[in-house]
Design an enzyme around this catalytic site. Structure first.
Site, short mmCIF file in Angstrom:
data_model
loop_
_atom_site.label_atom_id
_atom_site.label_comp_id
_atom_site.label_asym_id
_atom_site.label_seq_id
_atom_site.Cartn_x
_atom_site.Cartn_y
_atom_site.Cartn_z
N ARG A 15 94.37 85.78 -6.16
CA ARG A 15 93.44 86.75 -5.57
C ARG A 15 94.03 87.31 -4.26
O ARG A 15 95.06 86.85 -3.79
CB ARG A 15 92.09 86.07 -5.29
CG ARG A 15 91.33 85.68 -6.53
CD ARG A 15 90.14 84.79 -6.23
NE ARG A 15 90.54 83.45 -5.85
CZ ARG A 15 89.69 82.47 -5.52
NH1 ARG A 15 88.40 82.72 -5.49
NH2 ARG A 15 90.14 81.27 -5.18
N LYS A 75 91.80 81.84 0.16
CA LYS A 75 91.72 80.39 0.20
C LYS A 75 92.12 79.83 1.56
O LYS A 75 92.82 80.48 2.34
CB LYS A 75 92.60 79.76 -0.89
CG LYS A 75 92.02 79.95 -2.29
CD LYS A 75 90.62 79.36 -2.42
CE LYS A 75 90.60 77.84 -2.36
NZ LYS A 75 89.21 77.31 -2.48
N TYR A 94 87.80 81.48 3.03
CA TYR A 94 87.22 80.19 2.69
C TYR A 94 87.99 79.11 3.45
O TYR A 94 89.23 79.12 3.45
CB TYR A 94 87.32 79.92 1.19
CG TYR A 94 86.37 80.73 0.34
CD1 TYR A 94 84.99 80.56 0.46
CD2 TYR A 94 86.84 81.65 -0.60
CE1 TYR A 94 84.11 81.30 -0.31
CE2 TYR A 94 85.97 82.40 -1.38
CZ TYR A 94 84.60 82.22 -1.24
OH TYR A 94 83.74 82.96 -2.01
N HIS A 96 86.48 75.44 3.75
CA HIS A 96 86.16 74.15 3.11
C HIS A 96 86.73 72.98 3.92
O HIS A 96 87.46 72.14 3.40
CB HIS A 96 86.70 74.12 1.67
CG HIS A 96 86.10 75.15 0.77
ND1 HIS A 96 84.77 75.15 0.41
CD2 HIS A 96 86.66 76.22 0.14
CE1 HIS A 96 84.52 76.17 -0.40
NE2 HIS A 96 85.64 76.84 -0.57
N GLU A 118 82.26 80.38 3.23
CA GLU A 118 81.27 79.55 2.55
C GLU A 118 80.09 79.13 3.42
O GLU A 118 79.11 78.57 2.92
CB GLU A 118 81.92 78.29 1.95
CG GLU A 118 82.35 77.23 2.94
CD GLU A 118 83.74 77.45 3.51
OE1 GLU A 118 84.25 76.53 4.18
OE2 GLU A 118 84.32 78.53 3.29
N SER A 134 80.95 81.48 -6.79
CA SER A 134 80.16 80.49 -7.51
C SER A 134 79.72 81.05 -8.86
O SER A 134 79.66 80.32 -9.86
CB SER A 134 78.93 80.08 -6.69
OG SER A 134 79.32 79.42 -5.51
N ILE A 178 73.66 78.52 -7.84
CA ILE A 178 74.39 79.64 -8.43
C ILE A 178 75.34 79.17 -9.52
O ILE A 178 75.39 79.73 -10.62
CB ILE A 178 75.18 80.42 -7.35
CG1 ILE A 178 74.23 80.93 -6.25
CG2 ILE A 178 75.92 81.59 -7.99
CD1 ILE A 178 73.17 81.88 -6.72
N SER A 220 66.37 65.18 -11.01
CA SER A 220 67.59 64.41 -10.75
C SER A 220 67.29 63.11 -10.02
O SER A 220 66.69 63.10 -8.94
CB SER A 220 68.56 65.25 -9.92
OG SER A 220 69.76 64.52 -9.69
N VAL A 239 76.92 70.75 -7.55
CA VAL A 239 76.07 70.34 -6.43
C VAL A 239 76.71 70.80 -5.12
O VAL A 239 77.90 70.60 -4.90
CB VAL A 239 75.89 68.81 -6.42
CG1 VAL A 239 75.08 68.38 -5.21
CG2 VAL A 239 75.22 68.36 -7.71
N ILE A 269 84.50 70.51 -6.37
CA ILE A 269 85.69 69.82 -5.87
C ILE A 269 86.21 70.44 -4.56
O ILE A 269 86.84 69.75 -3.75
CB ILE A 269 86.80 69.79 -6.95
CG1 ILE A 269 87.86 68.74 -6.61
CG2 ILE A 269 87.40 71.17 -7.17
CD1 ILE A 269 87.37 67.32 -6.62
N ASP A 270 85.94 71.72 -4.31
CA ASP A 270 86.32 72.34 -3.03
C ASP A 270 85.74 71.58 -1.85
O ASP A 270 86.32 71.56 -0.76
CB ASP A 270 85.84 73.79 -2.96
CG ASP A 270 86.81 74.77 -3.60
OD1 ASP A 270 88.00 74.45 -3.65
OD2 ASP A 270 86.37 75.84 -4.04
N VAL A 298 90.13 71.77 -10.68
CA VAL A 298 90.94 72.78 -9.99
C VAL A 298 90.12 73.38 -8.84
O VAL A 298 88.98 73.80 -9.03
CB VAL A 298 91.38 73.88 -10.97
CG1 VAL A 298 92.09 75.01 -10.24
CG2 VAL A 298 92.29 73.29 -12.04
N ASN A 300 90.58 76.07 -7.10
CA ASN A 300 90.47 77.54 -7.01
C ASN A 300 90.35 78.13 -8.41
O ASN A 300 91.13 78.99 -8.82
CB ASN A 300 91.63 78.15 -6.24
CG ASN A 300 93.00 77.81 -6.82
OD1 ASN A 300 93.18 76.78 -7.49
ND2 ASN A 300 93.99 78.66 -6.58
#
Length: 370
Positions: A15, A75, A94, A96, A118, A134, A178, A220, A239, A269-270, A298, A300
Protein backbone atom coordinates in the site's frame (compact mmCIF):
# COMPACT_ATOMS: atom_id res chain seq x y z
CA UNK A 1 4.49 22.11 4.70
CA UNK A 2 6.68 19.50 3.04
CA UNK A 3 4.85 16.16 3.08
CA UNK A 4 6.89 13.00 2.51
CA UNK A 5 5.53 9.71 1.19
CA UNK A 6 8.14 6.93 1.50
CA UNK A 7 7.85 3.48 0.00
CA UNK A 8 6.68 0.91 2.53
CA UNK A 9 9.34 -1.58 3.56
CA UNK A 10 7.45 -4.00 5.80
CA UNK A 11 7.32 -7.53 4.36
CA UNK A 12 5.07 -7.54 1.27
CA UNK A 13 3.55 -4.19 2.24
CA UNK A 14 2.30 -2.83 -1.05
CA UNK A 15 0.00 0.00 0.00
CA UNK A 16 0.99 3.67 -0.13
CA UNK A 17 0.16 6.57 2.19
CA UNK A 18 -1.06 9.14 -0.36
CA UNK A 19 -2.59 8.69 -3.82
CA UNK A 20 -2.00 10.97 -6.83
CA UNK A 21 -5.39 12.56 -6.13
CA UNK A 22 -4.18 13.43 -2.64
CA UNK A 23 -0.96 14.88 -4.02
CA UNK A 24 -2.95 17.12 -6.36
CA UNK A 25 -5.06 18.45 -3.49
CA UNK A 26 -2.01 19.08 -1.30
CA UNK A 27 -0.14 20.88 -4.08
CA UNK A 28 -3.19 23.00 -4.90
CA UNK A 29 -3.29 23.97 -1.21
CA UNK A 30 0.30 25.24 -1.47
CA UNK A 31 2.22 22.30 0.00
CA UNK A 32 5.18 20.37 -1.39
CA UNK A 33 4.89 16.60 -1.70
CA UNK A 34 7.93 14.32 -1.95
CA UNK A 35 7.18 10.77 -3.12
CA UNK A 36 9.84 8.08 -3.07
CA UNK A 37 10.46 6.39 -6.42
CA UNK A 38 7.96 3.55 -6.98
CA UNK A 39 6.20 4.16 -3.65
CA UNK A 40 2.82 3.61 -5.28
CA UNK A 41 3.77 1.13 -7.98
CA UNK A 42 2.41 -1.96 -6.23
CA UNK A 43 -0.89 -0.18 -5.62
CA UNK A 44 -1.15 0.58 -9.36
CA UNK A 45 -0.10 4.23 -8.94
CA UNK A 46 3.06 4.76 -11.05
CA UNK A 47 5.50 7.64 -10.62
CA UNK A 48 4.15 9.33 -13.75
CA UNK A 49 0.76 9.72 -12.08
CA UNK A 50 2.33 11.36 -9.04
CA UNK A 51 4.43 13.69 -11.19
CA UNK A 52 1.37 14.69 -13.21
CA UNK A 53 -0.36 15.53 -9.94
CA UNK A 54 2.53 17.79 -8.90
CA UNK A 55 4.71 15.58 -6.70
CA UNK A 56 8.49 15.59 -6.70
CA UNK A 57 9.82 12.05 -7.18
CA UNK A 58 12.75 11.38 -4.84
CA UNK A 59 15.21 8.58 -5.41
CA UNK A 60 15.80 7.46 -1.82
CA UNK A 61 13.85 6.96 1.38
CA UNK A 62 16.65 8.77 3.24
CA UNK A 63 15.95 12.01 1.37
CA UNK A 64 12.19 11.76 1.77
CA UNK A 65 12.51 11.37 5.55
CA UNK A 66 15.28 13.99 5.80
CA UNK A 67 13.46 16.72 3.89
CA UNK A 68 9.84 16.23 4.99
CA UNK A 69 8.10 18.02 7.84
CA UNK A 70 5.48 15.29 7.97
CA UNK A 71 5.78 11.67 6.87
CA UNK A 72 2.58 9.95 5.79
CA UNK A 73 2.82 6.15 5.74
CA UNK A 74 0.61 3.11 6.02
CA UNK A 75 2.32 0.71 8.41
CA UNK A 76 4.33 1.27 11.57
CA UNK A 77 8.04 1.89 10.89
CA UNK A 78 10.24 -1.19 11.04
CA UNK A 79 13.56 -1.12 12.87
CA UNK A 80 15.67 -0.09 9.89
CA UNK A 81 13.52 3.04 9.54
CA UNK A 82 14.13 4.22 13.12
CA UNK A 83 17.38 5.88 12.01
CA UNK A 84 15.29 8.40 10.03
CA UNK A 85 13.55 9.73 13.16
CA UNK A 86 14.45 13.23 14.32
CA UNK A 87 13.17 15.88 16.67
CA UNK A 88 10.25 17.85 15.27
CA UNK A 89 9.23 15.23 12.70
CA UNK A 90 5.50 14.49 12.44
CA UNK A 91 4.71 10.85 11.66
CA UNK A 92 1.15 10.05 10.59
CA UNK A 93 0.57 6.32 10.11
CA UNK A 94 -0.65 3.17 11.81
CA UNK A 95 1.60 2.74 14.85
CA UNK A 96 0.11 -0.12 16.94
CA UNK A 97 2.61 0.71 19.69
CA UNK A 98 1.19 -1.45 22.49
CA UNK A 99 3.05 -4.64 21.48
CA UNK A 100 6.15 -2.81 20.08
CA UNK A 101 8.13 -1.19 22.93
CA UNK A 102 11.20 -0.78 20.69
CA UNK A 103 9.30 1.55 18.34
CA UNK A 104 7.91 3.47 21.31
CA UNK A 105 11.45 3.93 22.65
CA UNK A 106 12.70 5.22 19.30
CA UNK A 107 9.85 7.71 18.88
CA UNK A 108 10.33 9.03 22.41
CA UNK A 109 14.11 9.24 22.18
CA UNK A 110 13.99 11.26 18.96
CA UNK A 111 11.02 13.39 20.12
CA UNK A 112 8.85 12.48 17.12
CA UNK A 113 5.20 13.52 17.14
CA UNK A 114 3.59 10.16 16.42
CA UNK A 115 -0.07 10.36 15.37
CA UNK A 116 -1.60 6.91 15.02
CA UNK A 117 -4.36 6.22 12.52
CA UNK A 118 -5.81 3.58 14.81
CA UNK A 119 -6.54 5.95 17.71
CA UNK A 120 -7.84 9.03 15.87
CA UNK A 121 -11.53 9.51 16.68
CA UNK A 122 -14.35 11.37 14.96
CA UNK A 123 -17.12 13.41 16.60
CA UNK A 124 -19.15 10.30 17.36
CA UNK A 125 -16.23 8.63 19.13
CA UNK A 126 -15.72 6.12 16.31
CA UNK A 127 -12.33 5.21 14.82
CA UNK A 128 -12.62 6.49 11.24
CA UNK A 129 -9.07 5.63 10.13
CA UNK A 130 -9.17 2.09 11.50
CA UNK A 131 -12.57 1.33 9.99
CA UNK A 132 -11.63 0.96 6.29
CA UNK A 133 -8.78 -1.47 6.93
CA UNK A 134 -10.92 -3.37 9.42
CA UNK A 135 -13.54 -3.69 6.69
CA UNK A 136 -10.95 -5.06 4.27
CA UNK A 137 -9.36 -7.38 6.84
CA UNK A 138 -12.73 -8.65 8.03
CA UNK A 139 -13.80 -9.55 4.52
CA UNK A 140 -10.42 -11.01 3.67
CA UNK A 141 -10.34 -13.14 6.81
CA UNK A 142 -13.05 -15.41 5.48
CA UNK A 143 -11.58 -15.90 2.02
CA UNK A 144 -8.15 -16.49 3.57
CA UNK A 145 -9.66 -18.90 6.07
CA UNK A 146 -11.52 -20.73 3.32
CA UNK A 147 -8.25 -21.13 1.40
CA UNK A 148 -6.35 -22.46 4.43
CA UNK A 149 -9.12 -24.97 5.13
CA UNK A 150 -8.09 -26.64 1.88
CA UNK A 151 -6.02 -29.76 2.45
CA UNK A 152 -2.98 -28.51 0.56
CA UNK A 153 -2.68 -25.64 3.07
CA UNK A 154 -2.94 -27.96 6.09
CA UNK A 155 -6.66 -27.53 6.66
CA UNK A 156 -9.42 -30.04 7.27
CA UNK A 157 -10.48 -30.12 3.65
CA UNK A 158 -13.81 -28.41 4.36
CA UNK A 159 -15.73 -26.31 1.84
CA UNK A 160 -17.30 -23.50 3.86
CA UNK A 161 -20.52 -23.44 1.87
CA UNK A 162 -20.92 -27.21 1.73
CA UNK A 163 -22.97 -28.74 -1.10
CA UNK A 164 -26.45 -30.29 -1.25
CA UNK A 165 -26.40 -33.27 1.09
CA UNK A 166 -23.26 -32.09 2.92
CA UNK A 167 -23.39 -29.64 5.82
CA UNK A 168 -21.59 -26.31 5.48
CA UNK A 169 -18.53 -25.39 7.51
CA UNK A 170 -18.80 -23.74 10.92
CA UNK A 171 -17.35 -20.24 11.31
CA UNK A 172 -16.82 -18.71 14.76
CA UNK A 173 -16.27 -14.95 14.87
CA UNK A 174 -14.97 -13.31 18.05
CA UNK A 175 -16.13 -9.70 18.25
CA UNK A 176 -19.05 -7.88 16.67
CA UNK A 177 -17.24 -4.73 15.58
CA UNK A 178 -16.17 -3.72 12.10
CA UNK A 179 -14.00 -6.80 11.53
CA UNK A 180 -16.60 -9.21 12.86
CA UNK A 181 -19.51 -7.66 10.97
CA UNK A 182 -17.66 -7.72 7.66
CA UNK A 183 -16.43 -11.27 8.25
CA UNK A 184 -20.02 -12.33 8.94
CA UNK A 185 -21.21 -10.77 5.67
CA UNK A 186 -18.73 -12.78 3.62
CA UNK A 187 -19.08 -16.02 5.60
CA UNK A 188 -22.87 -15.95 5.32
CA UNK A 189 -22.56 -15.08 1.64
CA UNK A 190 -20.44 -18.20 1.15
CA UNK A 191 -23.13 -20.31 2.79
CA UNK A 192 -21.34 -21.13 6.04
CA UNK A 193 -22.97 -21.60 9.44
CA UNK A 194 -21.80 -18.53 11.37
CA UNK A 195 -21.67 -17.94 15.13
CA UNK A 196 -20.59 -14.54 16.44
CA UNK A 197 -19.70 -13.82 20.08
CA UNK A 198 -19.57 -10.41 21.74
CA UNK A 199 -19.82 -9.01 25.27
CA UNK A 200 -22.26 -6.30 24.23
CA UNK A 201 -25.81 -7.66 24.16
CA UNK A 202 -27.15 -4.57 22.39
CA UNK A 203 -24.61 -5.13 19.63
CA UNK A 204 -25.75 -8.74 19.33
CA UNK A 205 -29.34 -7.51 19.02
CA UNK A 206 -28.31 -5.12 16.27
CA UNK A 207 -26.49 -7.87 14.39
CA UNK A 208 -29.45 -10.20 14.72
CA UNK A 209 -31.57 -7.54 13.02
CA UNK A 210 -28.95 -6.70 10.39
CA UNK A 211 -28.60 -10.31 9.32
CA UNK A 212 -32.30 -11.18 9.75
CA UNK A 213 -31.60 -14.00 12.17
CA UNK A 214 -29.26 -15.90 9.82
CA UNK A 215 -26.34 -15.22 12.20
CA UNK A 216 -26.12 -17.14 15.48
CA UNK A 217 -25.33 -14.57 18.17
CA UNK A 218 -23.89 -15.73 21.49
CA UNK A 219 -22.95 -13.79 24.64
CA UNK A 220 -19.20 -13.98 25.11
CA UNK A 221 -17.85 -15.74 28.19
CA UNK A 222 -15.15 -18.36 28.59
CA UNK A 223 -17.64 -21.25 28.55
CA UNK A 224 -19.38 -20.11 25.36
CA UNK A 225 -16.08 -19.22 23.65
CA UNK A 226 -14.69 -22.70 24.33
CA UNK A 227 -17.80 -24.41 22.99
CA UNK A 228 -17.86 -22.24 19.86
CA UNK A 229 -14.18 -22.62 18.95
CA UNK A 230 -14.24 -26.38 19.53
CA UNK A 231 -17.15 -26.72 17.10
CA UNK A 232 -15.61 -24.38 14.50
CA UNK A 233 -13.79 -25.15 11.30
CA UNK A 234 -12.71 -21.50 11.05
CA UNK A 235 -12.17 -19.08 13.96
CA UNK A 236 -11.77 -15.37 13.22
CA UNK A 237 -10.37 -13.11 15.95
CA UNK A 238 -11.72 -9.58 15.68
CA UNK A 239 -11.53 -8.26 19.25
CA UNK A 240 -10.30 -4.68 19.67
CA UNK A 241 -9.58 -2.36 22.57
CA UNK A 242 -8.48 0.88 20.84
CA UNK A 243 -4.74 1.39 21.12
CA UNK A 244 -4.33 -1.33 23.74
CA UNK A 245 -3.07 -4.89 23.65
CA UNK A 246 -5.86 -7.24 22.61
CA UNK A 247 -7.23 -9.47 25.39
CA UNK A 248 -6.56 -13.20 25.02
CA UNK A 249 -10.06 -14.54 24.43
CA UNK A 250 -9.03 -18.02 23.24
CA UNK A 251 -6.58 -19.82 25.53
CA UNK A 252 -3.93 -22.34 24.59
CA UNK A 253 -6.03 -25.03 26.29
CA UNK A 254 -8.99 -24.16 24.06
CA UNK A 255 -6.84 -24.39 20.94
CA UNK A 256 -5.66 -27.85 21.99
CA UNK A 257 -9.30 -29.02 21.99
CA UNK A 258 -10.11 -27.68 18.51
CA UNK A 259 -10.56 -29.91 15.49
CA UNK A 260 -7.34 -30.95 13.79
CA UNK A 261 -6.99 -28.97 10.59
CA UNK A 262 -9.25 -26.17 11.80
CA UNK A 263 -8.05 -22.65 10.93
CA UNK A 264 -7.55 -19.54 13.07
CA UNK A 265 -7.28 -16.12 11.42
CA UNK A 266 -6.36 -13.60 14.13
CA UNK A 267 -7.11 -10.18 12.66
CA UNK A 268 -6.32 -8.62 16.07
CA UNK A 269 -2.65 -9.62 15.72
CA UNK A 270 -1.64 -5.97 15.04
CA UNK A 271 -2.47 -5.35 18.70
CA UNK A 272 -0.91 -8.58 19.94
CA UNK A 273 -3.72 -10.96 18.98
CA UNK A 274 -6.76 -12.28 20.84
CA UNK A 275 -5.67 -15.94 20.55
CA UNK A 276 -3.09 -17.04 23.12
CA UNK A 277 -1.22 -19.20 20.59
CA UNK A 278 -1.05 -16.44 17.97
CA UNK A 279 2.16 -14.65 17.03
CA UNK A 280 2.77 -12.23 14.16
CA UNK A 281 3.48 -13.66 10.72
CA UNK A 282 4.19 -12.16 7.30
CA UNK A 283 2.88 -12.56 3.76
CA UNK A 284 6.14 -14.39 3.00
CA UNK A 285 5.57 -16.94 5.78
CA UNK A 286 1.92 -16.52 6.75
CA UNK A 287 0.92 -19.62 8.70
CA UNK A 288 2.03 -22.21 11.24
CA UNK A 289 0.55 -25.11 13.21
CA UNK A 290 -0.16 -25.40 16.92
CA UNK A 291 -1.75 -28.67 18.11
CA UNK A 292 -2.76 -29.42 14.53
CA UNK A 293 -4.61 -26.10 14.15
CA UNK A 294 -3.55 -23.76 11.31
CA UNK A 295 -2.80 -20.21 12.48
CA UNK A 296 -2.80 -17.32 9.98
CA UNK A 297 -1.62 -14.16 11.76
CA UNK A 298 -0.35 -11.72 9.12
CA UNK A 299 -0.11 -8.25 10.59
CA UNK A 300 -0.83 -6.40 7.35
CA UNK A 301 -3.52 -8.50 5.69
CA UNK A 302 -4.97 -5.66 3.55
CA UNK A 303 -1.61 -5.35 1.75
CA UNK A 304 -2.63 -8.39 -0.29
CA UNK A 305 -5.19 -6.19 -2.08
CA UNK A 306 -3.26 -2.91 -2.21
CA UNK A 307 -5.26 -1.01 -4.80
CA UNK A 308 -8.53 -1.46 -2.95
CA UNK A 309 -6.87 -0.98 0.44
CA UNK A 310 -4.96 2.18 -0.51
CA UNK A 311 -8.05 3.82 -1.95
CA UNK A 312 -10.17 2.85 1.07
CA UNK A 313 -7.54 4.01 3.54
CA UNK A 314 -6.69 7.33 1.90
CA UNK A 315 -10.38 8.19 1.48
CA UNK A 316 -10.44 8.27 5.28
CA UNK A 317 -6.98 9.61 6.13
CA UNK A 318 -6.59 12.38 3.59
CA UNK A 319 -8.81 15.04 5.21
CA UNK A 320 -6.64 14.71 8.33
CA UNK A 321 -3.44 14.91 6.27
CA UNK A 322 -4.72 18.12 4.68
CA UNK A 323 -5.68 19.63 8.05
CA UNK A 324 -2.33 18.83 9.69
CA UNK A 325 -0.47 20.20 6.65
CA UNK A 326 -2.52 23.40 6.71
CA UNK A 327 -2.37 24.14 10.43
CA UNK A 328 0.79 22.36 11.53
CA UNK A 329 0.69 19.47 13.97
CA UNK A 330 0.44 21.46 17.22
CA UNK A 331 -2.38 23.72 16.02
CA UNK A 332 -4.23 20.78 14.48
CA UNK A 333 -3.99 18.87 17.77
CA UNK A 334 -5.30 21.90 19.66
CA UNK A 335 -8.17 22.49 17.25
CA UNK A 336 -9.30 18.91 16.59
CA UNK A 337 -9.97 16.64 19.58
CA UNK A 338 -10.06 13.65 17.24
CA UNK A 339 -6.51 14.30 16.06
CA UNK A 340 -5.46 14.85 19.68
CA UNK A 341 -6.77 11.35 20.45
CA UNK A 342 -4.47 10.07 17.73
CA UNK A 343 -1.32 11.45 19.33
CA UNK A 344 0.67 8.62 20.93
CA UNK A 345 4.00 10.41 21.37
CA UNK A 346 4.76 14.13 21.56
CA UNK A 347 8.14 15.81 22.07
CA UNK A 348 9.62 12.86 23.94
CA UNK A 349 6.53 12.08 26.05
CA UNK A 350 4.17 9.12 25.78
CA UNK A 351 0.62 10.50 25.55
CA UNK A 352 -1.66 7.49 25.10
CA UNK A 353 -2.95 5.70 28.21
CA UNK A 354 -3.56 2.27 26.67
CA UNK A 355 0.00 2.07 25.33
CA UNK A 356 1.37 3.19 28.69
CA UNK A 357 -0.63 0.49 30.45
CA UNK A 358 0.49 -2.22 28.01
CA UNK A 359 4.15 -1.25 28.41
CA UNK A 360 4.02 -0.23 32.08
CA UNK A 361 5.16 3.32 31.37
CA UNK A 362 4.13 6.75 32.56
CA UNK A 363 2.14 9.00 30.25
CA UNK A 364 0.87 12.57 30.04
CA UNK A 365 -2.16 13.64 28.05
CA UNK A 366 -1.15 15.70 25.04
CA UNK A 367 -3.61 18.42 26.10
CA UNK A 368 -1.44 18.97 29.17
CA UNK A 369 1.66 19.43 27.01
CA UNK A 370 0.51 22.04 24.50
Amino acid sequence: MIVGVPKEVKDHESRVGVTPAGVKALVEAGHTVLVEHDAGALSAFPDDDYQSAGAEIVGSAYDVWRLADMIVKVKEPVEKEYRHFREGLVLFTYLHLAPIPGLTNALLEKKVTGIAYETVRDRTGALPLLTPMSEVAGRMSVQVGATYLEKEHGGRGVLLGGVPGVAPGNVCILGGGIVGTNAAKIALGMGAKVTLLDLNLNRLRDLDDIFSGRLYTVASNSYNVERAVCEADLVIGGVLIPGAAAPKIVTRAMVSKMKKGAVIVDVAIDQGGCIETAHPTTHSDPSYLVDGVVHYCVTNMPAAVPNTSTLALTNATFPYVLKIAKLGATAAIQEDKGIAEGVNTYNGTLTYAAVAQAQQRDFTLVADLI
